[in-house]
Design a protein around this motif. Structure first.
Motif, PDB file in Angstrom:
ATOM      1  N   GLU A 144     -70.359  26.483  26.172  1.00 34.09           N
ATOM      2  CA  GLU A 144     -69.329  25.514  26.519  1.00 34.09           C
ATOM      3  C   GLU A 144     -69.830  24.548  27.599  1.00 34.09           C
ATOM      4  N   ARG A 147     -72.347  22.193  26.178  1.00 36.41           N
ATOM      5  CA  ARG A 147     -71.690  21.155  25.387  1.00 36.41           C
ATOM      6  C   ARG A 147     -71.089  20.080  26.308  1.00 36.41           C
ATOM      7  N   GLU A 148     -70.451  20.548  27.382  1.00 35.36           N
ATOM      8  CA  GLU A 148     -69.849  19.599  28.329  1.00 35.36           C
ATOM      9  C   GLU A 148     -70.911  18.709  28.968  1.00 35.36           C
TER      10      GLU A 148
END
Ligand SMILES: [Fe+2]
Length: 355
Positions: A144, A147-148
């Motif tokens: 996550e 991805r950010e």
């Protein structure tokens, strides 16, 4: 809420299976029994236990083979297996060990020892499961965050390129307020650069820094920049300084787009024969990016409307660029231009000034 621990006993002797069941009757486990490895394998597939007590010596698939089978499976390898062996069965123990057995219980087994061993194995299983779970959570968090981060980098890069483009537009705003000239320059440069074999990263820098070539026009007085007629000699001298002005504005940056933009601003009016400005550089002393932009810029200027002239027909502009091969322009780049005329025409047709 955590469910009950589930224990599987595997032995071909029904007496022993009964002894096992009786021994753990008060422990609160869910208990399953199998008298062959095949049956045990089917039970494991259907409802994986938290631990297995396994006899090695069975008809059909041996305990060692069964153990190896489970330890080879992604979903079953973390089930702790305790192998039951007799005294002196050194070979069998070694085989079980190499098949991945986690624990050994030596016959004759007492009820007390069996209970303790099972408790330990279940602890091991709970611990392994928790580690795996934490690892999964960690992996998901890393995915996550990555991805950010990628999204942020992408947005920053987009903003960076947009800022460069808008800076270029600011310079063109007075004499060409649609931005289509600099858009076409980028596209022409991309076609030429790709034909000339520039690497993708280099090409990207060229495409996004080429629009900065005339940034120095910001410092040229309107009376000269927007003059409808021919410039006087003095006026032209001032006009020429847009090259050095642009280079100075962009100089000293760590950013590759701005660095290359500075080089292009300084060199896009140099000529292959050394009769250009501001430095009068010749041939390969002129940076390649400057030579590429020179062809793209002159061609686009010829076919565009300017305060002081009407657009020239496409074919005429092509022949003027070709005539400049080896004198005004690098012959290799004019060759690229000739080979890619179809692309130039497509860009010329589709990216039009909006007036
Ligand atoms: Fe220029």
């Amino acid at each position: 809420m955590k469910g009950r621990d589930h224990v599987l006993f595997v032995d071909d002797d029904p007496e022993i299976l009964r002894f096992y069941q009786d021994t753990v009757a008060d422990e609160g486990y869910e208990v399953a029994t199998a008298h062959t490895s095949e049956m045990a394998a089917a039970l494991v597939r259907e409802y994986p236990p938290h631990t297995i007590i396994l006899d090695l010596d069975m008809p059909g698939m041996s305990g060692v083979e069964f153990c190896r089978l489970l330890k080879a499976g992604k979903d079953t390898l973390s089930i702790p297996i305790a192998v039951v062996t007799g005294h002196g069965e050194r070979e069998a123990r070694l085989a079980a060990l190499s098949a991945g057995a986690d624990e050994f219980i030596t016959k004759p087994i007492t009820a007390g020892e069996l209970r303790l061993r099972i408790r330990n194995m279940l602890k091991l299983k709970a611990y392994t499961d928790r580690l795996a779970q934490e690892q999964d959570i960690l992996d998901a968090m890393v995915r996550e965050r990555t991805r950010e981060l990628e999204e942020t980098v992408r947005r920053l890069e987009q903003t960076r390129l947009e800022t460069i483009f808008r800076l270029s537009r600011a310079a063109e705003y007075k004499d060409e307020d649609t931005g289509s000239h600099i858009r076409r320059i980028s596209m022409y440069c991309e076609v030429l650069g790709r034909y000339l074999g520039l690497e993708e990263s280099e090409l990207r820098v060229l495409v996004h820094s080429a629009p900065l070539h005339d940034l120095g026009k910001i410092g040229i007085p309107d009376a000269i920049l927007l003059k409808p007629g021919k410039l006087t000699e003095d006026e032209f001298e001032i006009m020429k300084t847009h090259t050095t002005l642009g280079a100075e504005i962009l100089a000293g940056s760590d950013d590759p787009y701005l660095q290359t933009g500075s080089i292009i601003a300084l060199s896009h009016h140099e000529r292959w024969d050394g009769r250009g400005y501001p430095k009068g550089l010749a041939a390969e002393d002129i940076p390649l990016h400057g030579r590429i932009v020179a062809v793209a810029d002159v061609f686009d200027a010829l076919v565009s409307k300017r305060p002081y002239k009407d657009p020239m027909p496409f074919a005429k502009a092509v022949s003027i660029v070709r005539d400049g091969s080896g004198s005004q322009f690098d012959a290799g780049i004019v060759d690229a231009f000739s080979e890619e005329l179809g692309e130039f025409e497509r860009i010329y047709q589709t990216v039009q000034d909006e007036d």
